[in-house]
Design an enzyme around this catalytic site. Structure first.
Site, PDB file in Angstrom:
ATOM      1  N   CYS A  82       0.843  -1.200   0.000  1.00 58.50           N
ATOM      2  CA  CYS A  82       0.000   0.000   0.000  1.00 58.50           C
ATOM      3  C   CYS A  82       0.884   1.257   0.000  1.00 58.50           C
ATOM      4  O   CYS A  82       1.460   1.595  -1.022  1.00 58.50           O
ATOM      5  CB  CYS A  82      -0.991  -0.040   1.159  1.00 58.50           C
ATOM      6  N   HIS A 179      -3.222  -5.081   1.499  1.00 60.17           N
ATOM      7  CA  HIS A 179      -2.587  -5.342   2.790  1.00 60.17           C
ATOM      8  C   HIS A 179      -2.549  -6.839   3.071  1.00 60.17           C
ATOM      9  O   HIS A 179      -3.458  -7.369   3.707  1.00 60.17           O
ATOM     10  CB  HIS A 179      -3.367  -4.644   3.911  1.00 60.17           C
ATOM     11  N   GLU A 181      -0.811  -8.352   5.215  1.00 56.27           N
ATOM     12  CA  GLU A 181      -0.652  -8.560   6.657  1.00 56.27           C
ATOM     13  C   GLU A 181      -1.976  -8.508   7.414  1.00 56.27           C
ATOM     14  O   GLU A 181      -2.055  -8.937   8.561  1.00 56.27           O
ATOM     15  CB  GLU A 181       0.340  -7.529   7.230  1.00 56.27           C
TER      16      GLU A 181
END
Length: 198
Positions: A82, A179, A181
């Protein structure tokens, strides 16, 4: 193996947890926060999501931006997600205001449009096909996500969503506009750690 996560703001803790989950599968490793140039004694670097202008300004003020750019130019593997993808790209515009002037690392032959899908309320989840990295289809979180509008030179698209590039790679530089994560999967981090191991 030692992985550094730029830790000014954004989802650096979630990246550290994702990397630790991969280490649990593949063997020992260490994750450390990176805030200053002295923290760059690592094998790979992750630049997380967050606010790219803020990350760039803080990195510049604390003397990390130039040493980080130099380390990446020397070949250290880096994953930018991002805002990290924005920081690594050579060209950046904003979906609303056009050309954007902000501190960048600017090492990847890619052009990125900030806030491509809109602001915070336009955040969403979508399925992305990871065939190019020998993965399957997985759901990922997009938060105020940019889009990679073009790549050139050695850079190549690894994944698209509705014909828009959402993941790209140039040599040891890997970027995603989503994202990984925050998505409950470690496939992107596993791919990145394989890059680091090479």
């Amino acid at each position: 193996m030692k992985i550094g996560v730029v830790a000014y703001q954004g989802s650096f803790e979630e990246h550290a947890l994702s990397v630790k989950r991969v280490f649990d599968k593949i063997g020992k490793g260490e994750v450390i926060p990176v805030k200053r140039a002295k923290d760059l004694d690592v094998d790979g670097i992750i630049i997380p999501g967050g606010e790219s202008t803020t990350i760039g300004q803080v990195a510049l003020r604390l003397g990390l931006l130039d040493p980080l750019k130099e380390k990446i130019s020397q070949g250290i593997p880096v994953l930018g997600t991002c805002a990290g993808a924005i920081m690594l790209s050579k060209e950046v515009t904003d979906a609303k205001v056009g050309k954007k002037s902000q501190p960048l690392i600017g090492v990847m032959d890619a052009s990125v449009i900030r806030n491509y899908y809109g602001r915070q309320r336009e955040s969403f989840e979508a399925t992305v096909d990871l065939e190019e990295i020998e993965g399957g289809k997985e759901r990922f979180v997009f938060i105020r996500a940019p889009a990679i509008s073009k790549v050139w030179g050695k850079a190549r698209a690894l994944a698209t969503l509705n014909d828009v590039i959402v993941m790209a790679q140039e040599d040891q530089i890997l970027t995603t506009t989503f994202h990984p994560e925050l998505s409950g999967t470690t496939s992107i981090h596993e791919y990145f750690l394989r890059m680091v191991k090479r």
